[in-house]
Motif scaffolding. Structure first.
Motif, PDB file in Angstrom:
ATOM      1  N   ASN A  99      -2.279  -6.139   6.262  1.00  0.00           N
ATOM      2  CA  ASN A  99      -1.329  -6.331   7.295  1.00  0.00           C
ATOM      3  C   ASN A  99       0.125  -5.506   7.407  1.00  0.00           C
ATOM      4  N   ALA A 100       1.010  -5.386   8.430  1.00  0.00           N
ATOM      5  CA  ALA A 100       2.055  -4.533   8.569  1.00  0.00           C
ATOM      6  C   ALA A 100       3.211  -5.174   7.591  1.00  0.00           C
ATOM      7  N   THR A 101       3.208  -6.436   7.463  1.00  0.00           N
ATOM      8  CA  THR A 101       4.143  -6.753   6.667  1.00  0.00           C
ATOM      9  C   THR A 101       3.833  -7.987   5.543  1.00  0.00           C
ATOM     10  N   LEU A 102       4.665  -8.154   4.413  1.00  0.00           N
ATOM     11  CA  LEU A 102       4.443  -9.021   3.556  1.00  0.00           C
ATOM     12  C   LEU A 102       4.013 -10.479   4.029  1.00  0.00           C
ATOM     13  N   GLU A 103       4.871 -10.898   4.925  1.00  0.00           N
ATOM     14  CA  GLU A 103       4.579 -12.414   5.450  1.00  0.00           C
ATOM     15  C   GLU A 103       3.354 -12.361   6.141  1.00  0.00           C
ATOM     16  N   GLY A 104       2.891 -11.402   6.798  1.00  0.00           N
ATOM     17  CA  GLY A 104       1.510 -11.206   7.504  1.00  0.00           C
ATOM     18  C   GLY A 104       0.464 -11.509   6.498  1.00  0.00           C
ATOM     19  N   ALA A 105       0.693 -10.740   5.395  1.00  0.00           N
ATOM     20  CA  ALA A 105      -0.519 -10.630   4.515  1.00  0.00           C
ATOM     21  C   ALA A 105      -0.635 -12.014   3.734  1.00  0.00           C
ATOM     22  N   LEU A 106       0.667 -12.583   3.610  1.00  0.00           N
ATOM     23  CA  LEU A 106       0.584 -13.764   2.922  1.00  0.00           C
ATOM     24  C   LEU A 106       0.003 -15.029   3.942  1.00  0.00           C
ATOM     25  N   GLU A 107       0.172 -14.853   5.202  1.00  0.00           N
ATOM     26  CA  GLU A 107      -0.267 -15.786   6.039  1.00  0.00           C
ATOM     27  C   GLU A 107      -2.002 -15.306   6.065  1.00  0.00           C
ATOM     28  N   MET A 108      -2.563 -14.325   5.867  1.00  0.00           N
ATOM     29  CA  MET A 108      -3.782 -14.023   5.919  1.00  0.00           C
ATOM     30  C   MET A 108      -4.454 -14.717   4.613  1.00  0.00           C
ATOM     31  N   ALA A 109      -3.785 -14.615   3.458  1.00  0.00           N
ATOM     32  CA  ALA A 109      -4.401 -15.297   2.231  1.00  0.00           C
ATOM     33  C   ALA A 109      -4.354 -16.703   2.455  1.00  0.00           C
ATOM     34  N   ARG A 110      -3.022 -17.165   2.911  1.00  0.00           N
ATOM     35  CA  ARG A 110      -3.040 -18.640   3.143  1.00  0.00           C
ATOM     36  C   ARG A 110      -3.956 -19.372   3.875  1.00  0.00           C
ATOM     37  N   ASP A 159       0.792  -1.147  -0.163  1.00  0.00           N
ATOM     38  CA  ASP A 159      -0.093   0.027  -0.110  1.00  0.00           C
ATOM     39  C   ASP A 159       0.975   1.201  -0.016  1.00  0.00           C
ATOM     40  N   SER A 160       1.064   1.963  -1.089  1.00  0.00           N
ATOM     41  CA  SER A 160       1.926   2.913  -1.373  1.00  0.00           C
ATOM     42  C   SER A 160       1.590   4.367  -0.549  1.00  0.00           C
ATOM     43  N   LEU A 161       0.208   4.196  -0.349  1.00  0.00           N
ATOM     44  CA  LEU A 161      -0.275   5.547   0.049  1.00  0.00           C
ATOM     45  C   LEU A 161      -0.463   5.481   1.545  1.00  0.00           C
ATOM     46  N   ALA A 162      -0.241   4.215   2.351  1.00  0.00           N
ATOM     47  CA  ALA A 162      -0.306   4.381   3.596  1.00  0.00           C
ATOM     48  C   ALA A 162       0.828   5.165   4.322  1.00  0.00           C
ATOM     49  N   SER A 163       0.673   5.716   5.607  1.00  0.00           N
ATOM     50  CA  SER A 163       1.858   6.506   6.233  1.00  0.00           C
ATOM     51  C   SER A 163       2.927   5.516   6.556  1.00  0.00           C
ATOM     52  N   THR A 164       2.582   4.343   7.031  1.00  0.00           N
ATOM     53  CA  THR A 164       3.584   3.547   7.263  1.00  0.00           C
ATOM     54  C   THR A 164       3.634   2.338   6.219  1.00  0.00           C
ATOM     55  N   PRO A 165       4.528   1.650   5.971  1.00  0.00           N
ATOM     56  CA  PRO A 165       4.535   0.428   5.039  1.00  0.00           C
ATOM     57  C   PRO A 165       3.639  -0.392   5.640  1.00  0.00           C
ATOM     58  N   SER A 166       2.733  -1.052   4.699  1.00  0.00           N
ATOM     59  CA  SER A 166       1.886  -1.991   4.929  1.00  0.00           C
ATOM     60  C   SER A 166       1.241  -2.765   3.490  1.00  0.00           C
ATOM     61  N   TYR A 167       0.755  -3.923   3.610  1.00  0.00           N
ATOM     62  CA  TYR A 167       0.486  -4.719   2.623  1.00  0.00           C
ATOM     63  C   TYR A 167      -1.071  -4.921   2.615  1.00  0.00           C
ATOM     64  N   ARG A 168      -1.608  -5.227   1.594  1.00  0.00           N
ATOM     65  CA  ARG A 168      -3.090  -5.467   1.043  1.00  0.00           C
ATOM     66  C   ARG A 168      -3.269  -6.765   0.690  1.00  0.00           C
ATOM     67  N   VAL A 169      -4.343  -7.404   1.028  1.00  0.00           N
ATOM     68  CA  VAL A 169      -4.741  -8.661   0.506  1.00  0.00           C
ATOM     69  C   VAL A 169      -6.243  -8.679  -0.166  1.00  0.00           C
ATOM     70  N   ARG A 170      -5.975  -8.725  -1.384  1.00  0.00           N
ATOM     71  CA  ARG A 170      -7.353  -8.192  -2.082  1.00  0.00           C
ATOM     72  C   ARG A 170      -7.836  -9.641  -2.830  1.00  0.00           C
ATOM     73  N   ALA A 171      -9.174  -9.787  -2.239  1.00  0.00           N
ATOM     74  CA  ALA A 171      -9.871 -10.970  -3.032  1.00  0.00           C
ATOM     75  C   ALA A 171     -10.215 -10.418  -4.394  1.00  0.00           C
ATOM     76  N   VAL A 172      -9.933 -11.254  -5.483  1.00  0.00           N
ATOM     77  CA  VAL A 172     -10.448 -11.192  -6.806  1.00  0.00           C
ATOM     78  C   VAL A 172     -11.592 -11.430  -7.056  1.00  0.00           C
ATOM     79  N   GLY A 173     -12.438 -10.499  -7.757  1.00  0.00           N
ATOM     80  CA  GLY A 173     -13.718 -10.610  -8.068  1.00  0.00           C
ATOM     81  C   GLY A 173     -13.924 -11.572  -9.326  1.00  0.00           C
ATOM     82  N   LYS A 174     -15.206 -12.182  -9.122  1.00  0.00           N
ATOM     83  CA  LYS A 174     -15.398 -13.163  -9.968  1.00  0.00           C
ATOM     84  C   LYS A 174     -15.529 -12.724 -11.812  1.00  0.00           C
TER      85      LYS A 174
END
Length: 344
Positions: free
Chosen positions: A328-339, A269-284
């Motif tokens: 999530n604050a980290t890429l690893e955390g975002a990956l774990e949310m997706a997994r 998320d390049s617009l966030a004030s602190t580095p963070s990552y987004r998990v986006r569910a793909v639309g149908k």
């Protein structure tokens, strides 16, 4: 003896007099981007003898013949479309774009960027600009309904007065004006119409060349590397940062031949004030608000530490109430949310 320098004789573009429309204004704008017609004179007339003296004729004359450079679409029996993938009959804008569009795109983009875009990528832009812009000019000029005739739809509001076609129409003389069809004022208004539609066209070409095309390469690379992040291939990471991915992903998936769809896309998320990552569910689909698999219902609307405790994943920031996106604050955390979401 000193060589005699030959004077370049300007070519002549012929089109009809009377009320002008957005399609021939755009057609002639495109032609004038090309070296052969940059300095061309425009003659607006219906006199057949005058038209015979023109180097290229657009939207008048009752003939479509590329070899003799005649591009009218009003004659009985004209059924030309852009390709077999389209049903909309071409206007003069579509005809000129069909034959000269790739040259025009190259010319416009070479002014804006280096290195030169390869031909296969020009083909991609050529097709996208037709479907996103030029087909609308063809449809409007040929009176093609935007909706199937079997569907009765009463719009909630009007956008008629904000369309480029209406703006071009307003540049014509009013019913209670009395200028000559060949007056300087009317020709100048036609040139204003060319610049108006040309600006829209140029912006569209530059968007696809400078923004859309580089994004496609990023999405393609991320799609090819998706198995690095999960053995299913259902999680894709845009590791170079966010880009407009939606339209590209559906296209790349369909071309891949794989029956395994991407369920979640991760990006910084390049617009966030602190580095963070987004998990986006793909639309149908590209037009659907319904996800292929939304983030877990139990997580939706929950934030921060409460969400981390609930999910068992450190660094959680939020999950949207509809489950289409989380953070999530980290890429690893975002990956774990997706997994975990895949498993739930």
């Amino acid at each position: 003896m000193q060589a005699v320098k030959r004077m370049k004789i300007a070519k002549i573009i012929g089109t009809h007099s009377g009320s002008f429309h957005s399609d021939e204004a755009l057609a002639i704008y495109m032609l004038k981007q090309l070296d052969d017609y940059t300095d061309a004179e425009i003659k607006r007339t219906r006199d057949a003898k005058v038209l015979d003296g023109c180097d290229i004729i657009v939207d008048v004359g009752g003939v479509y013949d590329h070899e003799s450079k005649k591009y009218d679409h009003h004659q009985r029996g004209f059924t030309e479309t852009f390709s077999a993938d389209f049903e909309t009959k071409l206007s003069s804008a579509g005809l000129i774009y069909k034959h000269y569009g790739k040259q025009v795109i190259k010319t416009l983009l070479q002014k804006e960027q280096k290195p030169e875009i390869a031909d296969p990528e020009i083909d991609l832009i050529y097709n996208k600009v037709y479907s996103s812009l030029i087909e609308g000019f063809d449809g409007v000029d040929n009176g093609v309904s935007l909706y199937p005739s079997s569907i009765e739809v009463e719009p909630r509001y009007s956008i008629h007065h904000s369309t480029v076609h209406h703006m071009v129409s307003r540049l014509n003389p009013s019913w209670n004006d009395t200028p000559s069809e060949t007056s300087t004022e009317n020709l100048e208004n036609f040139k204003k119409a060319m610049e108006l539609v040309g600006g829209v066209f140029k912006q569209e070409v530059e968007y696809y060349g400078r923004s859309w095309l580089p994004a496609r390469e990023m999405v393609k690379n991320a799609y090819e590397n998706r198995f690095k992040y999960h053995s299913s291939g259902e999680i894709m990471v845009l590791d170079t940062g966010f880009c407009p991915w939606g339209e590209h992903l559906y296209d790349i998936e369909s071309l891949s031949g794989s029956d395994k769809q991407v369920i979640y896309i991760l990006f910084k998320d390049s617009l966030a004030s602190t580095p963070s990552y987004r998990v986006r569910a793909v639309g149908k689909s590209s037009s659907s608000f319904e996800s292929r698999k939304a983030l877990p219902e139990a997580w939706r609307g929950v934030r921060d530490e409460e969400l981390s405790n609930l999910s068992g994943i450190p660094g959680c920031i939020f999950v949207h109430a509809t489950g289409f996106i989380g953070g999530n604050a980290t890429l690893e955390g975002a990956l774990e949310m997706a997994r975990k979401s895949l498993e739930m």
